[in-house]
Design an enzyme around this catalytic site. Structure first.
Site, PDB file in Angstrom:
ATOM      1  CB  CYS A   8      -1.500   7.555   1.287  1.00 23.32           C
ATOM      2  SG  CYS A   8      -3.020   6.774   1.818  1.00 23.32           S
TER       3      CYS A   8
ATOM      4  CD  GLU B 201      -3.081  -0.908   0.320  1.00 24.45           C
ATOM      5  OE1 GLU B 201      -3.338   0.254  -0.041  1.00 24.45           O
ATOM      6  OE2 GLU B 201      -3.731  -1.893  -0.067  1.00 24.45           O
TER       7      GLU B 201
END
Ligand code: NAD
Length: 459
Positions: free
Chosen positions: A246, A212
């Protein structure tokens, strides 16, 4: 922690996994319930840790971490029986009589490596998938958010035996030692460069993994967008956690016909959210540490339309808008991961599609447009981990949607059922009956090819 201690945790977890206990569905449900109970009893400590590490307010911490974790647990408990049932699939005629199914089986001992920006969500959300799928787990929270790391360790200690789930605190050296073990799965959240190191380590031992990662997520604002609404939602998504998210909109691509109104509305919303002195707002977080502060401070240059104020001793960087940014500017090279919002302008959608496609695939892509054609044009002609139309961040909140990147922004996904699937090996099972069968597939083959082709439906 020493290599010997890490080895001992790993070996004890392997032994516990092979006892079969973690595979029992009732055990998994009990563990999810226990985790929820301990999380709730530590709720205030979680908020305190997030305030100390990032000056995150309890409301933002609830919204983006605590509440999201509890929702994931509830969703897993509600659906686990359905998820764990073997899925029956059809069997071709030639293979009859037989039954076929796909069974989700746990991998074994999984390593979960977390990042510091949402330290609780990034450790516990993958853990929920790991528990639901029946694995043992080692969690390595980020050392960059030390207070959160301590509370994560405390919560796990209060919830589970070490043989089942352990937290190993430490830095990159500690992670390197853990990676020497023959783990059964690695789930990593962090930057792309470290992601490559993790993938290299996993490849040496053929350990399956999820990465991720991050990247630069564009946010396109078309001329027919609801500008007031777009500005409000962009400001929220960008300055949440002071831009250390993010999937935050990394930069805005504004249609040149509406850019002046958009810039004005963005400024207005920053003031509405955080006041004219955001350093005094109880809702505006700080940069995680000096290293990131200095990295971001260097990017504050050019046409500063708003903000640009910094206070090193407080790790404060004000919400900042930089206008008239060009694709070649330094701020457009790497993921910003902070409260700086570059605004680029464009004339045609085709030109920005080309620029986006010339760069690494983003983790998220945002489009503000009323016109369906424009929305679909962008969705069809670009590649990204996710797309959200007329909003930011919210695509990650829907448990039915996978959360993950593509290419440089990541490999694999999780959230909801996708977490269960990520932490499960899909085992194909065929069960033939011992009834007599046609000997068509067995030697001698003479004269059988034509018949075989007919049965398979090939001429
Ligand atoms: P990072 O890559 O520096 O660190 C992540 C983890 O890796 C930490 O636990 C750290 O201890 C460990 N680590 C660091 N160096 C290592 C090494 N050499 N070998 C092994 N392990 C090592 O990332 P970060 O600074 O904590 O987080 C920021 C990045 O993470 C940003 O790029 C952001 O976009 C990304 N991120 C992605 C997601 C997502 O869900 N896709 C979520 C949050 C953050």
């Amino acid at each position: 922690m020493t290599k010997k201690e890490i080895q001992s945790i790993f070996q004890n977890q392997k032994k516990y996994f092979f006892s079969g206990k973690t595979k029992e569905i009732d055990f998994r449900i009990e563990c999810l319930k226990k985790l929820k109970e301990v999380l709730i009893s530590n709720e205030n400590l979680i908020y305190e840790a997030l305030y100390t590490d990032l000056k995150k307010s309890p409301t933002e911490s609830y919204n983006t971490e605590f509440g999201a974790i509890i929702e994931e647990i509830n969703f897993a408990i509600k659906n686990i029986k359905k998820w764990t049932r073997a899925e029956k699939v059809k069997t071709p005629l030639l293979l009859m009589p037989a039954k076929s199914s796909v069974l989700s089986e746990p991998y074994g001992v999984c390593l979960i490596i977390g990042a510091w920006n949402y330290p609780f969500a990034l450790s516990f959300c993958p853990l929920i998938g790991s528990i639901a799928a029946g694995n043992c787990a080692i969690i390595k929270p980020s050392e960059v958010a030390p207070n959160s790391s301590k509370i994560i360790a405390k919560i796990i200690q209060e919830s589970f035996n070490k043989e089942y789930i352990s937290v190993i605190e430490g830095n990159a050296k500690t992670t390197t030692l853990i990676l020497e073990e023959k783990l059964d799965y690695i789930f990593f959240t962090g930057g792309t460069e470290i992601g490559k190191i993790i993938a290299e380590n996993a490849a040496k031992k053929l350990i399956p993994y999820t990465l991720e990662l991050g990247g630069k997520s564009p946010c396109i604002v078309e001329e027919d967008a609801d500008i007031e609404m777009a500005a409000k939602r962009i400001v929220w998504g960008k300055f949440l956690n002071a831009g250390q998210t993010c999937i935050a909109p990394d930069y805005v691509l504004a249609n040149n016909r509406i850019k002046p109104q958009l810039n004005f509305a963005i400024k207005k919303n920053i003031i509405k959210f955080y006041g004219s002195a955001p350093e005094e707002s109880p809702d505006y977080p700080r940069i995680i540490n000096k290293k990131h502060f200095e990295r971001l401070e260097k990017l504050i240059k050019g046409n500063i339309l708003f903000g640009g104020k910094t206070k090193k001793n407080d790790l404060y960087i004000s919400p900042t808008i930089i206008d008239n940014v060009k694709w070649s500017d330094e701020i457009m090279k790497d993921e910003i991961f902070g409260p700086l919002l570059p605004i680029l302008e464009y004339d045609s959608l085709a030109s920005i599609v080309k620029e986006i496609n010339d760069r690494e695939k983003p983790l998220a892509l945002y489009i503000f447009a009323e016109n369906k054609w424009a929305q679909e044009y962008i969705i069809k002609n670009t590649s990204s981990g996710s797309v959200c139309v007329n909003a930011t961040i919210l695509q990650t909140v829907n448990p039915n949607l996978p959360f993950g990147g593509v290419g440089n922004s990541g490999i694999g996904s999780y959230h909801g059922k996708h977490s269960f699937d990520t932490f499960s090996h899909k085992k194909a099972i065929m069960s033939k009956s011992s009834w007599p069968e046609l000997d068509i597939s067995y030697p001698p083959y003479k004269g059988k090819l034509k018949i075989l082709k007919k049965i398979w439906g090939n001429k």
